[in-house]
Design a protein around this motif. Sequence first.
Motif, PDB file in Angstrom:
ATOM      1  N   SER A 279      18.225   5.158  73.360  1.00 34.08           N
ATOM      2  CA  SER A 279      19.050   4.306  74.228  1.00 34.08           C
ATOM      3  C   SER A 279      19.961   5.133  75.130  1.00 34.08           C
ATOM      4  CB  SER A 279      19.884   3.341  73.384  1.00 34.08           C
ATOM      5  OG  SER A 279      20.916   4.023  72.681  1.00 34.08           O
ATOM      6  N   LEU A 280      20.216   6.384  74.757  1.00 30.07           N
ATOM      7  CA  LEU A 280      20.996   7.262  75.633  1.00 30.07           C
ATOM      8  C   LEU A 280      20.301   7.468  76.973  1.00 30.07           C
ATOM      9  CD1 LEU A 280      22.135  10.003  73.087  1.00 30.07           C
ATOM     10  CD2 LEU A 280      23.592   8.308  74.201  1.00 30.07           C
ATOM     11  N   PHE A 281      18.966   7.370  76.976  1.00 29.38           N
ATOM     12  CA  PHE A 281      18.200   7.527  78.206  1.00 29.38           C
ATOM     13  C   PHE A 281      18.521   6.413  79.187  1.00 29.38           C
ATOM     14  CE2 PHE A 281      13.883   7.982  80.342  1.00 29.38           C
ATOM     15  CZ  PHE A 281      14.183   9.214  80.893  1.00 29.38           C
ATOM     16  N   GLN A 282      18.988   5.269  78.672  1.00 25.26           N
ATOM     17  CA  GLN A 282      19.427   4.171  79.529  1.00 25.26           C
ATOM     18  C   GLN A 282      20.941   4.233  79.771  1.00 25.26           C
ATOM     19  OE1 GLN A 282      17.015   2.383  80.767  1.00 25.26           O
ATOM     20  NE2 GLN A 282      15.407   3.015  79.357  1.00 25.26           N
ATOM     21  N   GLY A 283      21.696   4.493  78.699  1.00 21.79           N
ATOM     22  CA  GLY A 283      23.153   4.411  78.800  1.00 21.79           C
ATOM     23  C   GLY A 283      23.774   5.472  79.680  1.00 21.79           C
ATOM     24  N   VAL A 284      23.386   6.737  79.493  1.00 23.32           N
ATOM     25  CA  VAL A 284      23.975   7.816  80.284  1.00 23.32           C
ATOM     26  C   VAL A 284      23.566   7.703  81.749  1.00 23.32           C
ATOM     27  CG1 VAL A 284      24.161  10.339  80.506  1.00 23.32           C
ATOM     28  CG2 VAL A 284      24.060   9.293  78.247  1.00 23.32           C
ATOM     29  N   ALA A 285      22.495   6.963  82.013  1.00 23.43           N
ATOM     30  CA  ALA A 285      22.072   6.755  83.403  1.00 23.43           C
ATOM     31  C   ALA A 285      23.154   6.078  84.228  1.00 23.43           C
ATOM     32  CB  ALA A 285      20.789   5.927  83.433  1.00 23.43           C
ATOM     33  N   ILE A 286      24.018   5.321  83.588  1.00 26.81           N
ATOM     34  CA  ILE A 286      25.128   4.681  84.304  1.00 26.81           C
ATOM     35  C   ILE A 286      26.020   5.754  84.917  1.00 26.81           C
ATOM     36  CG2 ILE A 286      27.139   3.178  84.054  1.00 26.81           C
ATOM     37  CD1 ILE A 286      25.644   1.915  81.629  1.00 26.81           C
ATOM     38  N   VAL A 287      26.278   6.812  84.158  1.00 24.79           N
ATOM     39  CA  VAL A 287      27.084   7.924  84.670  1.00 24.79           C
ATOM     40  C   VAL A 287      26.343   8.643  85.780  1.00 24.79           C
ATOM     41  CG1 VAL A 287      28.219  10.088  84.059  1.00 24.79           C
ATOM     42  CG2 VAL A 287      28.195   8.185  82.424  1.00 24.79           C
ATOM     43  N   GLY A 288      25.042   8.857  85.584  1.00 26.26           N
ATOM     44  CA  GLY A 288      24.259   9.562  86.592  1.00 26.26           C
ATOM     45  C   GLY A 288      24.267   8.869  87.937  1.00 26.26           C
ATOM     46  N   ALA A 289      24.209   7.559  87.920  1.00 21.48           N
ATOM     47  CA  ALA A 289      24.210   6.814  89.176  1.00 21.48           C
ATOM     48  C   ALA A 289      25.508   7.016  89.950  1.00 21.48           C
ATOM     49  CB  ALA A 289      23.988   5.326  88.900  1.00 21.48           C
ATOM     50  N   MET A 290      26.625   7.046  89.239  1.00 27.99           N
ATOM     51  CA  MET A 290      27.912   7.213  89.915  1.00 27.99           C
ATOM     52  C   MET A 290      28.196   8.675  90.246  1.00 27.99           C
ATOM     53  SD  MET A 290      28.461   4.097  90.051  1.00 27.99           S
ATOM     54  CE  MET A 290      29.930   4.262  91.056  1.00 27.99           C
ATOM     55  N   LEU A 291      27.516   9.602  89.549  1.00 29.86           N
ATOM     56  CA  LEU A 291      27.694  11.018  89.824  1.00 29.86           C
ATOM     57  C   LEU A 291      27.006  11.435  91.121  1.00 29.86           C
ATOM     58  CD1 LEU A 291      28.679  13.817  88.770  1.00 29.86           C
ATOM     59  CD2 LEU A 291      26.476  14.007  87.586  1.00 29.86           C
ATOM     60  N   LEU A 335      20.733  11.391  83.536  1.00 28.56           N
ATOM     61  CA  LEU A 335      21.473  11.745  84.753  1.00 28.56           C
ATOM     62  C   LEU A 335      20.533  11.834  85.949  1.00 28.56           C
ATOM     63  CD1 LEU A 335      23.864  14.530  83.394  1.00 28.56           C
ATOM     64  CD2 LEU A 335      24.493  12.201  84.025  1.00 28.56           C
ATOM     65  N   THR A 336      19.338  12.371  85.704  1.00 27.50           N
ATOM     66  CA  THR A 336      18.409  12.585  86.803  1.00 27.50           C
ATOM     67  C   THR A 336      17.717  11.311  87.241  1.00 27.50           C
ATOM     68  OG1 THR A 336      18.004  14.864  86.157  1.00 27.50           O
ATOM     69  CG2 THR A 336      16.338  13.826  87.506  1.00 27.50           C
ATOM     70  N   HIS A 337      17.231  10.513  86.300  1.00 29.90           N
ATOM     71  CA  HIS A 337      16.433   9.369  86.741  1.00 29.90           C
ATOM     72  C   HIS A 337      17.282   8.330  87.469  1.00 29.90           C
ATOM     73  CE1 HIS A 337      17.354   5.972  84.032  1.00 29.90           C
ATOM     74  NE2 HIS A 337      17.323   6.768  82.997  1.00 29.90           N
ATOM     75  N   SER A 338      18.566   8.251  87.164  1.00 32.72           N
ATOM     76  CA  SER A 338      19.415   7.323  87.917  1.00 32.72           C
ATOM     77  C   SER A 338      19.992   7.981  89.164  1.00 32.72           C
ATOM     78  CB  SER A 338      20.548   6.808  87.028  1.00 32.72           C
ATOM     79  OG  SER A 338      21.322   7.879  86.522  1.00 32.72           O
ATOM     80  N   GLY A 339      20.434   9.249  89.040  1.00 29.49           N
ATOM     81  CA  GLY A 339      20.963   9.950  90.207  1.00 29.49           C
ATOM     82  C   GLY A 339      19.905  10.148  91.273  1.00 29.49           C
ATOM     83  N   GLY A 340      18.667  10.456  90.858  1.00 27.17           N
ATOM     84  CA  GLY A 340      17.584  10.610  91.818  1.00 27.17           C
ATOM     85  C   GLY A 340      17.256   9.312  92.519  1.00 27.17           C
ATOM     86  N   PHE A 341      17.343   8.196  91.803  1.00 30.49           N
ATOM     87  CA  PHE A 341      17.138   6.884  92.415  1.00 30.49           C
ATOM     88  C   PHE A 341      18.118   6.668  93.553  1.00 30.49           C
ATOM     89  CE2 PHE A 341      17.450   2.319  92.859  1.00 30.49           C
ATOM     90  CZ  PHE A 341      16.200   1.817  92.540  1.00 30.49           C
ATOM     91  N   VAL A 342      19.376   7.058  93.317  1.00 29.74           N
ATOM     92  CA  VAL A 342      20.399   6.911  94.359  1.00 29.74           C
ATOM     93  C   VAL A 342      20.054   7.767  95.571  1.00 29.74           C
ATOM     94  CG1 VAL A 342      22.830   7.281  94.922  1.00 29.74           C
ATOM     95  CG2 VAL A 342      22.202   6.327  92.697  1.00 29.74           C
TER      96      VAL A 342
END
Length: 419
Positions: A279-291, A335-342
């Motif tokens: 679930s960390l693969f989903q949860g930490v993504a929230i931080v990645g998106a804002m980073l 961090l990457t899969h959400s930050g890269g989406f941005v």
Amino acid sequence: MTRRSFPWLVLIGILVAALSLRAPIIALTPVLPDIIHDLGISSASAGLLTTAPVIMFAVMTPLAALVIRRAGAELALLIALGGVMVGTLVRALPGFGSMVTGMIIMGATITVGNVVIPVIIRRDLPPERTAIATAAYTATLNVGSLLTALGTVPLAEVTGWSTALLLWGLFSVAGIALWLAHIVRSRSWRSAERMSGETVASAGQGESATRHETASITGPMPVVADNRIAVVLRRPIVWLLVIAFASQSTVYYAMSTWLPTMLLDTTDVDAATAGALASLFQGVAIVGAMLAPLLMRFVGPVYSALMLGVCFAVMVAGMLVAPELAGVWASFGALTHSGGFVLIFTGLVRAARSDAEAATMSALVQGGGYLFAALGAPVMGALHEASGGWQVPLVGTGVIVLVYVVALMSAMVVAFRRR
């Protein structure tokens, strides 16, 4: 009459809508064992429930672009949210066939939402705020996924899994209400503006005509872009974004599917702990998106892409050499899969020369991306079965990560070059 300087209702509507664009799919995964037991289906059949929406993302994307052009952005998003609600209701009906049908309906209509939200961000939000808005949207996608991943089992223990899945449809209800309010408000504003313009024109047509003529000469000229698919496909930025999104989505869906199993096979954790770590693969993504917007601001988009790519590589290398630290490696991947989406969709919004072209680019990027993403989990599973372990699938994932880094960095160079 003037609009507010920042369209907060639009942004809030986007964020609430985002809760419905991933959560209904992720909500199934915690209760899949119960579904398999109660419906008497195989694990392969159960896998179809989560694979079908991703396939629909790829297949329905061209139709989604057509819906947006014909219906307009606001109505298209309402169609998406309404479809998710209908799919949620159908999925709650008894029987495996109803569940598959509901997931197909949700996948088809979520596709419309996937494509239209970047268009709305480009059209309605100030250019200097598009990266932050895209980050907030991406973070909210992951918030929805995290809430359903953590909350479905407790709800199911009280109400049963079918009712628990049905309750998540309240996200769609809230989104529909907000977008209806926005549409009513926008139409009222346009009506008042039109009446005000007619009053000014009747008071002094000659002076108004002169001002209009002067404005047409001194004001900014609109950019006329040909949004035909053949023309858009000739733009290198489109292919770079397709490759970046395809490689990122392939890694994301493959790891989301197999990470808990990988942990059970390579470490001493039990199923509950494996699920929590995954679930960390989903949860930490929230931080990645804002980073991501902060990285873009301080180091620029190209180096941001490089840094995010390194995080993906750390995830793969870490799972190869020290899987017992999976929580750490999953966090790097998140961090990457959400930050890269941005980065990808900020680049898309910046590169598009019109709203119509933005819709076409969004459809092409997501259609191609999800087509490959639908293959990621089956191929990774096949490699695991063929090799008898997880080393070969992870090495293959590392190759995809390398492609991702090169494509994303190149896309950022093209999208953010000086014009």
